[in-house]
Each structure stands twice: as structure tokens, then as C-alpha cells.
Design a protein around this motif. Structure first.
Motif, mmCIF file in Angstrom:
data_model
loop_
_atom_site.group_PDB
_atom_site.id
_atom_site.type_symbol
_atom_site.label_atom_id
_atom_site.label_comp_id
_atom_site.label_asym_id
_atom_site.label_seq_id
_atom_site.Cartn_x
_atom_site.Cartn_y
_atom_site.Cartn_z
ATOM 1 N N GLU A 1 34.480 45.357 34.125
ATOM 2 C CA GLU A 1 35.767 45.584 33.739
ATOM 3 C C GLU A 1 36.594 46.211 35.077
ATOM 4 O O GLU A 1 35.551 47.067 35.877
ATOM 5 C CB GLU A 1 36.050 46.451 32.810
ATOM 6 C CG GLU A 1 37.396 46.785 32.109
ATOM 7 C CD GLU A 1 37.376 47.657 30.835
ATOM 8 O OE1 GLU A 1 38.251 48.657 30.856
ATOM 9 O OE2 GLU A 1 36.507 47.469 30.125
ATOM 10 N N GLY B 1 41.522 47.437 33.670
ATOM 11 C CA GLY B 1 40.821 47.223 32.425
ATOM 12 C C GLY B 1 40.757 45.668 32.215
ATOM 13 O O GLY B 1 40.587 45.388 30.947
ATOM 14 N N LYS B 2 40.999 44.724 32.969
ATOM 15 C CA LYS B 2 40.916 43.475 32.926
ATOM 16 C C LYS B 2 39.256 42.853 32.997
ATOM 17 O O LYS B 2 38.703 43.586 33.772
ATOM 18 C CB LYS B 2 41.829 42.632 33.722
ATOM 19 C CG LYS B 2 42.972 42.994 33.282
ATOM 20 C CD LYS B 2 43.769 42.459 32.291
ATOM 21 C CE LYS B 2 45.165 42.856 32.110
ATOM 22 N NZ LYS B 2 45.766 42.474 31.000
ATOM 23 N N GLN C 1 40.254 37.907 33.724
ATOM 24 C CA GLN C 1 41.352 38.011 32.580
ATOM 25 C C GLN C 1 42.694 38.249 33.076
ATOM 26 O O GLN C 1 43.013 39.168 33.706
ATOM 27 C CB GLN C 1 40.858 38.926 31.820
ATOM 28 C CG GLN C 1 41.659 39.067 30.624
ATOM 29 C CD GLN C 1 41.228 40.357 29.464
ATOM 30 O OE1 GLN C 1 40.443 41.094 29.946
ATOM 31 N NE2 GLN C 1 41.676 40.485 28.395
ATOM 32 N N SER D 1 46.222 40.229 27.660
ATOM 33 C CA SER D 1 45.914 41.703 27.377
ATOM 34 C C SER D 1 45.293 41.428 26.068
ATOM 35 O O SER D 1 45.010 42.219 25.140
ATOM 36 C CB SER D 1 47.099 42.602 27.011
ATOM 37 O OG SER D 1 48.131 41.867 26.305
ATOM 38 N N VAL D 2 44.541 40.307 25.690
ATOM 39 C CA VAL D 2 43.879 40.019 24.740
ATOM 40 C C VAL D 2 42.364 40.820 24.283
ATOM 41 O O VAL D 2 41.956 40.937 25.467
ATOM 42 C CB VAL D 2 43.205 38.823 24.266
ATOM 43 C CG1 VAL D 2 42.254 38.577 23.209
ATOM 44 C CG2 VAL D 2 44.379 37.729 24.063
ATOM 45 N N ALA D 3 42.110 41.707 23.405
ATOM 46 C CA ALA D 3 41.031 42.738 23.567
ATOM 47 C C ALA D 3 39.651 41.639 22.941
ATOM 48 O O ALA D 3 39.930 41.307 21.921
ATOM 49 C CB ALA D 3 41.103 43.904 22.596
ATOM 50 N N TRP D 4 38.883 41.785 23.887
ATOM 51 C CA TRP D 4 37.821 41.140 23.479
ATOM 52 C C TRP D 4 36.635 42.063 23.466
ATOM 53 O O TRP D 4 36.445 43.117 24.363
ATOM 54 C CB TRP D 4 37.230 40.155 24.539
ATOM 55 C CG TRP D 4 37.469 38.665 24.179
ATOM 56 C CD1 TRP D 4 38.809 38.168 23.376
ATOM 57 C CD2 TRP D 4 36.962 37.437 24.599
ATOM 58 N NE1 TRP D 4 38.611 36.798 23.454
ATOM 59 C CE2 TRP D 4 37.676 36.318 24.254
ATOM 60 C CE3 TRP D 4 35.890 37.173 25.531
ATOM 61 C CZ2 TRP D 4 37.328 35.001 24.488
ATOM 62 C CZ3 TRP D 4 35.486 35.936 25.718
ATOM 63 C CH2 TRP D 4 36.078 34.912 25.170
ATOM 64 N N ARG E 1 32.837 43.431 24.347
ATOM 65 C CA ARG E 1 32.163 43.064 25.559
ATOM 66 C C ARG E 1 31.433 41.660 25.599
ATOM 67 O O ARG E 1 30.692 41.421 24.692
ATOM 68 C CB ARG E 1 31.041 43.995 25.695
ATOM 69 C CG ARG E 1 30.614 44.101 27.012
ATOM 70 C CD ARG E 1 31.444 44.785 28.215
ATOM 71 N NE ARG E 1 30.647 45.053 29.448
ATOM 72 C CZ ARG E 1 31.433 45.266 30.398
ATOM 73 N NH1 ARG E 1 32.553 45.124 30.341
ATOM 74 N NH2 ARG E 1 30.868 45.702 31.524
ATOM 75 N N MET F 1 40.886 33.239 25.851
ATOM 76 C CA MET F 1 41.518 34.365 26.778
ATOM 77 C C MET F 1 41.946 33.686 28.040
ATOM 78 O O MET F 1 41.344 32.784 28.318
ATOM 79 C CB MET F 1 40.483 35.456 27.127
ATOM 80 C CG MET F 1 40.736 36.553 28.328
ATOM 81 S SD MET F 1 39.278 37.192 29.042
ATOM 82 C CE MET F 1 38.528 37.917 27.369
#
Length: 158
Positions: free
Chosen positions: A99, A103-104, A117, A120-123, A125, A152
């Protein structure tokens, strides 16, 4: 007085002829360079070629597809080099992921490609394993994991 005028006219005529000859040669070289620019199929590279000619930076030679070793190596680099016959999807093995400060997620794959990335899609880990990157709309790319229905949006950095 007439002799002086004739002599002055002859000097001016010879000066103009001497100055005109290199300009005609320079103009011909420029016309050839313009023809070379006009032959470039990629509109962006053609514009860059014209801009370089106007700026006087010399001849512009675009990168050719032969400089790209393989089709998979060209994937995601279409905007950097002129390529042909690139696949719509590639399959990769994940080497590492971390990361960044924003935060990408930054992905590094075993073939040396690095992707970042951009949405802003939360994946959760990402796990080691097999991934794929497919071409999406408007020259963008989507990263997905084999066997999952999640995607993503990513862009290639190296």
C-alpha cells in the motif's frame, strides 16, 4: 550614378540568390519531414511530430512496435509506444503487493510489470496467486483474481 545603381543591383541580386539557395534546401527538408509526420498513423504521435518540427527540435522518430519484445510486454503501454495486436486480457502471477502513502495498492507481478490501483474500491489484502488484467472502456484496465467476481481499476506504472 547609373553604374553605381547597376553595381548595387547586382550585389543585392547575388546576395538574395545566395541567401535563397540554402532556404530552398531547408524548405525541402522541412517538406520531407512534414511528409514523414503525415505518414504517422497514431494521431497523438503525429501531433508530437508536428510540434517538434515547429519548435525546431529536429526530426521526430516515433517508437515502433518492433521495440516491444512481446505482446504481453506491450499490454498497458499503448499510450507510450505504437503497438499492434495487443491482447485484450493477460494472466499474471502476483509477486508482491504493498500500500502506498495514499492508501492505493501497488501490485508487482512475476513478469516485472507494476500496476497501481486508481479507483477507491476496498479490497481485502490480495493473496498470492493467479490474477488477470483485462482491457476496459476508454483505454482503462481492470485487475481481477481468478475465480472471483471482483474487479479493481488499475494503470500500469512500469
Amino acid at each position: 550614378m547609373l553604374k553605381l545603381f547597376s553595381l548595387g543591383s547586382a550585389v543585392v541580386g547575388l546576395s538574395l540568390a545566395t541567401l535563397w539557395t540554402p532556404m530552398a534546401e531547408a524548405q525541402e527538408a522541412t517538406m520531407q519531414q512534414l511528409r514523414d509526420c503525415a505518414a504517422i498513423e497514431n494521431p497523438l504521435q503525429r501531433l508530437v511530430c508536428y510540434d517538434k518540427l515547429v519548435a525546431g527540435d529536429g526530426a521526430y522518430t516515433p517508437a515502433r512496435a518492433s521495440q516491444v519484445n512481446d505482446k504481453e510486454g506491450a499490454f498497458g503501454r499503448e499510450h507510450h509506444v505504437e503497438t499492434q495486436d495487443v491482447p485484450n486480457e493477460i494472466h499474471l502471477q502476483l509477486a508482491s503487493v504493498h500500500e502506498n502513502a495514499l492508501g492505493k495498492l501497488e501490485f508487482t507481478f512475476t513478469n516485472g510489470q507494476k500496476w497501481l490501483q486508481i479507483d477507491s474500491v476496498a479490497w481485502p489484502r490480495p493473496k498470492q496467486g493467479s490474477y488477470f488484467i483485462e482491457r476496459a472502456a476508454l483505454n482503462s484496465f481492470m485487475l481481477g483474481r481468478e475465480g472471483e467476481n471482483r474487479r479493481m481499476r488499475v494503470r500500469r506504472v512500469e
